[in-house]
Every structure is written in C-alpha cells, then in structure tokens.
Design a protein around this motif. Structure first.
Motif, PDB file in Angstrom:
ATOM      1  N   ASP A   1      88.830  58.675  49.973  1.00 29.51           N
ATOM      2  CA  ASP A   1      88.828  57.264  50.359  1.00 29.51           C
ATOM      3  C   ASP A   1      87.524  56.589  49.938  1.00 29.51           C
ATOM      4  O   ASP A   1      86.797  56.028  50.758  1.00 29.51           O
ATOM      5  CB  ASP A   1      89.035  57.139  51.871  1.00 29.51           C
TER       6      ASP A   1
ATOM      7  N   LEU B   1      87.323  63.156  45.521  1.00 23.39           N
ATOM      8  CA  LEU B   1      87.063  61.898  46.214  1.00 23.39           C
ATOM      9  C   LEU B   1      87.800  61.882  47.547  1.00 23.39           C
ATOM     10  O   LEU B   1      88.829  62.537  47.728  1.00 23.39           O
ATOM     11  CB  LEU B   1      87.524  60.726  45.355  1.00 23.39           C
TER      12      LEU B   1
ATOM     13  N   GLU C   1      87.012  54.123  47.412  1.00 21.10           N
ATOM     14  CA  GLU C   1      87.212  53.008  46.478  1.00 21.10           C
ATOM     15  C   GLU C   1      85.972  52.124  46.375  1.00 21.10           C
ATOM     16  O   GLU C   1      85.581  51.715  45.280  1.00 21.10           O
ATOM     17  CB  GLU C   1      88.412  52.165  46.914  1.00 21.10           C
TER      18      GLU C   1
ATOM     19  N   ASN D   1      91.500  58.476  43.524  1.00 26.81           N
ATOM     20  CA  ASN D   1      91.251  58.024  44.883  1.00 26.81           C
ATOM     21  C   ASN D   1      92.523  57.457  45.519  1.00 26.81           C
ATOM     22  O   ASN D   1      92.817  57.720  46.690  1.00 26.81           O
ATOM     23  CB  ASN D   1      90.151  56.964  44.881  1.00 26.81           C
TER      24      ASN D   1
END
Length: 378
Positions: A278, A276, A280, A336
């Motif tokens: 960034d 991942l 979210e 993340n």
C-alpha cells in the motif's frame, strides 16, 4: 495500602524519562504513556524481539518481558523493534508487555508468502537508510523500490553507497552518485567506506538525535556500517560469496543500537524480497518528476501508455525523461495496485474493468488487422 503506595512510588521512579532520552523518549511519548503510568506500568523501548519475548530498555536498564498480550491476529500490530511499550514494573514474575503506544511511523513491506499480509520491519523511525553496495552493479529499480517503502513509512530516506573504497576513480564514483540521485529526488545520497572511515562523519551528523533503520540486501555492508557507526563490533560480519557477491544473512534479528554521536540505529537482516505494501504515495514521491509532468496530460486519468496529449510520453520522446524511469514507475504502480486489490474489493473491481477493456481493445484491434489483410483479396 502501603503496598499500593510503594508500587506507585516504584513506578514513578522507574518511569523517570532521563535514562530513556537517548533512546528517543520525549514529551510526546510521555504524554501518551501517562495513563499507563497511573496504573503502575513503566515505559520501555523494544530493542529486540525473539520467540514470544522481547528485550526492552527501561529506566532500570534492559529487561526481558513476555509478549503474550501484544500478539494480535493482525500482523501489522505485533510488537516490533522500535516500539514504545507499557511494561510490568520490576518485581513482577513473569513480566509482560501490556500494550504498545501508537506508532508515529512504521516501515512495512509485503510478505513473500501467498497470503496478503504486511510485515513491519521497524517502528517509530525518523530516517530510513538504504544501503547499496558499490561492489556490485547498481540496481536502480531496487533502490526506487526501497525508497517508495521508505517514503510511505513516514521516515526521511537516505541512500548510502557503501564500499566506496572499491571505486577508486573519483570520476566513476561521481557518475554513480549522479545515477542514484536521478532516481532518488529529494533524498540525500552519501558515499561511505566503513573500512576506512570515509564519509562516516557526514552520516553520523545526519542520524544524530533520531531513530534510524538500516535496510538493504545481504552483502550490502550493513553490519560493517552498523559497527562503524556504533564504534564497536556489535554485529557479526561475514565476507560475501565470491560467485555472486551476495551476503549470508549475518544479521538474523532486528536490533536497536545506541549511537555514540546521538540517536539510535535499528539494524535489520538482509532483504532479498522487497514487496510493496500500500505504497502509492511513496511511489509518487520517488517519481516526483513524473507526477509533476502528469499534471499537464490532456486526460486526468492518463495511463501514460498511448494516450494523445500525454505530457509524460512527450517528455520521454524529447529526452527530458528517461524511459527507464517511466518503465519502473509503471511497474511499481501495477505491483502496488495488485497488492492492494487483495484486500480491497473496489480496487479489484477496478482492475477487472480495466482488464476487460484491454481485452475488448485487443479483440477490436485484431479484427481491424484481419479486415485490412483480407481487403486486397476482394
């Protein structure tokens, strides 16, 4: 003077949008490019990047140009397949890519190195096709990971279950589709057999008129699917290994291909690691039902672990939410945050505070248990 006029005239004819329309050129790109056109540069779309140079499709055809001026220190800004660029006009020797137009979308993953860096896999994409082979056991966690990155990129994800001919029982295939659909809310899930042309008409209609990137593990059948969509053997295809069903990276570069039914396709190498970056918001979209349930938790910062009044845990207890989904959700959020913390001091500080609180809670719990065990001896 005549040289300047000639250069301007040549630039004007070379930047005619007609030949670039099948590659995604539109009024928005034309407006963004206008200042560069006034300088005599021509527009082009990157179809392949290779060792400091790239191939671009322009109004005059496919050209080769040096990328020396678009190699910044920030790896997120390097030239990538799918970029629109301002290029030196014909006759320049050597020919350079002078600048990139601002990206509308970008599919980014974290690199597998120890450094905290993102890697752009494709730029300016409308659809992110996640290819999942039915020749192997479904890994729903990996599908969710791909989808989180796809949503975060700004593109519309599409899950394509490839090699559907290997699941001849209709009922079994239907169950597999249902499992993926439950892990991919808001995402079309299609079944395709590229060898038998089954399902290709629906996928072709979905991809027409836009830019799509084809993603998946080695052995997912991406190259076979790309050939079927293009209608020609443009990508090499190798059989998967019998011992583990994995592919052998037949695609080693990212290539932009024109689809006969409209639109363009960016084929990518098989991805063994999908970290991942960034993402979210993307994770939140993949687990939309959990985010919706969380709105009913007693505490706004509920971690859905052991807090009283947690609506998410209540849904798991009642069977309304699969425990696997919650476990995957927690895992991706933790990963993340860890990635973001590498470059964000505030996030790092928050993680340290949470860790200290957990250590304190663990010590307090341990002391309480030791006290309970010691009590009967008095």
């Amino acid at each position: 003077m005549s040289s300047s006029v000639s250069s301007s005239s040549s630039s004007s004819s070379s930047s005619s949008p007609g030949p670039l329309v099948p590659y995604g050129w539109d009024a928005g790109w034309a407006a963004g490019f206008a200042p560069y056109g006034e300088r005599g540069l021509v527009p082009g779309r990157v179809v392949r990047v290779d060792r400091g140079q790239c191939d671009l499709v322009t109004a005059e055809g496919t050209v080769r140009a040096d990328t020396e001026f678009v190699v910044p220190r920030d790896p997120m800004k390097v030239v990538c397949t799918g970029d629109w660029a301002a290029v030196d006009p014909a006759g320049s020797d050597p020919r350079y890519v002078r600048t990139l137009l601002p990206r509308r979308t970008a599919f980014v993953r974290s690199t597998s190195s120890k450094r905290s860096e993102g890697q752009i896999l494709a730029a300016n994409v409308d659809h992110a096709i996640v290819a999942v082979s039915l020749a192997a056991e479904l890994d729903l966690g990996r599908v969710e990971r791909f989808l989180a990155l796809a949503w975060e990129s700004g593109a519309q994800p599409v899950v394509v279950l490839t090699k559907a001919d290997l699941v001849p029982e209709a009922a079994t295939l239907a169950y597999l589709v249902q499992d993926v659909e439950a892990s991919a809310p808001g995402v079309p899930v299609l079944t395709v057999s590229a060898l038998h042309d089954d399902g290709l008409d629906i996928l072709t209609a979905v991809l027409a008129g836009g830019t799509s990137v084809l993603l998946g593990q080695s052995g997912a059948g991406k190259s076979t699917l790309a050939n079927a969509l293009v209608g020609a053997d443009v990508m090499d295809v190798h059989a998967v290994r019998d011992m583990d069903g994995k592919g052998r990276h037949t695609t080693t570069t990212r290539n932009l291909l024109v689809l006969p039914g409209g639109g363009v396709l960016i084929d990518t190498p098989g991805l063994r690691g999908v970290g991942l970056w960034d993402a979210e918001a993307g994770v939140g979209q993949v687990f939309a039902e959990i985010e919706e349930l969380a709105a009913g938790c007693r505490f706004h910062d509920c971690a859905h672990e052991n807090e009283p009044g947690c609506a998410v845990l209540a849904a798991v207890a009642s069977g309304g939410l699969a425990e696997r989904r919650l476990t995957s959700y927690r895992k991706l959020l933790r990963e993340n945050r860890w990635i973001v913390a590498k470059t964000d001091a505030r996030v790092r500080a928050g993680l340290r505070r949470e860790w200290r609180l957990k250590v304190q809670e663990g010590r307090a719990l341990g002391e309480a248990k030791r006290g309970q065990r010691a009590w009967p001896g008095y």
